[in-house]
Design an enzyme around this catalytic site. Structure first.
Site, PDB file in Angstrom:
ATOM      1  N   CYS A 202       9.930   3.177  -4.721  1.00 26.43           N
ATOM      2  CA  CYS A 202       9.190   4.426  -4.875  1.00 26.43           C
ATOM      3  C   CYS A 202       9.677   5.437  -3.838  1.00 26.43           C
ATOM      4  CB  CYS A 202       7.702   4.153  -4.708  1.00 26.43           C
ATOM      5  SG  CYS A 202       6.672   5.639  -4.669  1.00 26.43           S
TER       6      CYS A 202
ATOM      7  N   CYS B 247       6.585   6.012  -1.152  1.00 29.74           N
ATOM      8  CA  CYS B 247       6.126   5.063  -0.127  1.00 29.74           C
ATOM      9  C   CYS B 247       7.057   3.883   0.101  1.00 29.74           C
ATOM     10  CB  CYS B 247       4.735   4.536  -0.500  1.00 29.74           C
ATOM     11  SG  CYS B 247       4.714   3.452  -1.948  1.00 29.74           S
TER      12      CYS B 247
ATOM     13  N   CYS C 104       2.591   3.934  -9.005  1.00 27.30           N
ATOM     14  CA  CYS C 104       2.981   3.054  -7.906  1.00 27.30           C
ATOM     15  C   CYS C 104       1.731   2.504  -7.241  1.00 27.30           C
ATOM     16  CB  CYS C 104       3.830   3.827  -6.901  1.00 27.30           C
ATOM     17  SG  CYS C 104       4.180   2.897  -5.382  1.00 27.30           S
TER      18      CYS C 104
ATOM     19  N   CYS D  35       1.085   3.798  -3.462  1.00 19.07           N
ATOM     20  CA  CYS D  35       0.638   5.148  -3.092  1.00 19.07           C
ATOM     21  C   CYS D  35      -0.034   5.886  -4.234  1.00 19.07           C
ATOM     22  CB  CYS D  35       1.808   5.979  -2.559  1.00 19.07           C
ATOM     23  SG  CYS D  35       3.139   6.271  -3.758  1.00 19.07           S
TER      24      CYS D  35
ATOM     25  N   CYS E 111       9.374   3.782 -19.210  1.00 20.76           N
ATOM     26  CA  CYS E 111      10.141   5.031 -19.192  1.00 20.76           C
ATOM     27  C   CYS E 111       9.754   5.810 -17.938  1.00 20.76           C
ATOM     28  CB  CYS E 111       9.820   5.821 -20.452  1.00 20.76           C
ATOM     29  SG  CYS E 111      10.826   7.299 -20.671  1.00 20.76           S
TER      30      CYS E 111
END
Length: 206
Positions: free
Chosen positions: A121, A124, A170, A173, A193
């Site tokens: 990510c 984070c 995510c 975060c 996607c």
């Protein structure tokens, strides 16, 4: 309000007026097309996962260099103000990850990398997808048939714009990443996607 804020607000208002005037929304690859406001990509110094106090989120952790599975770990979910997120992310990443936007198809890296690696990510540093599960979906967005660990992503129903979709976020975060669909390849039949601006590729050492 800053000049960047003014630009974002103005572009969003113009985009919404265009959509409403046309009477239809364009959805490609499962995402609403939003203007590519500014060049994608986080600034220098990629952020790492913030571990301030344990217990808020139970993730699967992976080594920084080799991507080795380190097992479950208790981490503090990263919570920031909008101002702090704007400093941490590029303008486009902020629009996608904190405002549930979608980048233009083919506007960012989407091809499966030739080297082994995985994706973290941008917000984070949580490990999200292994490049071994990436495939060419023909949509112009990075697509995967499964996350690197189920607990590292969040699923939520997204009924916006008259569509019934499953949004993916995510777990480290709570940032928007993209959507998952049931038209993917074997073995899962799923297509995660994702927005490329939300992902950072990490080559595996060795």
């Amino acid at each position: 309000m800053s000049r960047i804020d003014d630009t974002l607000a103005g572009d969003r208002r113009r985009f919404l007026r265009t959509v409403l005037a046309g009477g239809a929304m364009l959805a490609v690859g499962g995402g609403l097309m939003l203007p590519r406001l500014l060049a994608a990509g986080a600034g220098a110094g990629e952020p790492g996962l913030v571990r301030t106090r344990p217990g808020d989120a139970r993730l699967e952790c992976f080594g920084d260099d080799d991507g080795r599975d380190l097992g479950p770990c208790a981490v503090h979910r990263l919570v920031l103000s909008d101002a702090e997120w704007r400093r941490r992310l590029s303008p486009l990443a902020f629009e996608v990850m904190r405002r549930n936007g979608t980048e233009f198809a083919y506007s960012g890296p989407h091809e499966k990398p030739r080297q082994r690696g995985f994706y973290r990510c941008v917000g984070c540093g949580t490990a999200l997808f292994d490049a071994a599960t990436q495939f060419d979906s023909g949509t112009g967005w990075p697509s995967f048939w499964q996350p690197i660990a189920k607990q590292n992503v969040l699923e939520a129903r997204d009924g916006s714009f008259g569509m019934d979709r499953t949004a993916i976020g995510c777990a480290g975060c709570d940032s928007h990443l993209g959507h998952v669909f049931d038209d993917g390849p074997r073995p899962t039949g799923l297509r995660y996607c994702m927005n490329s601006v939300a992902l950072r590729f990490v080559p595996r050492a060795g």
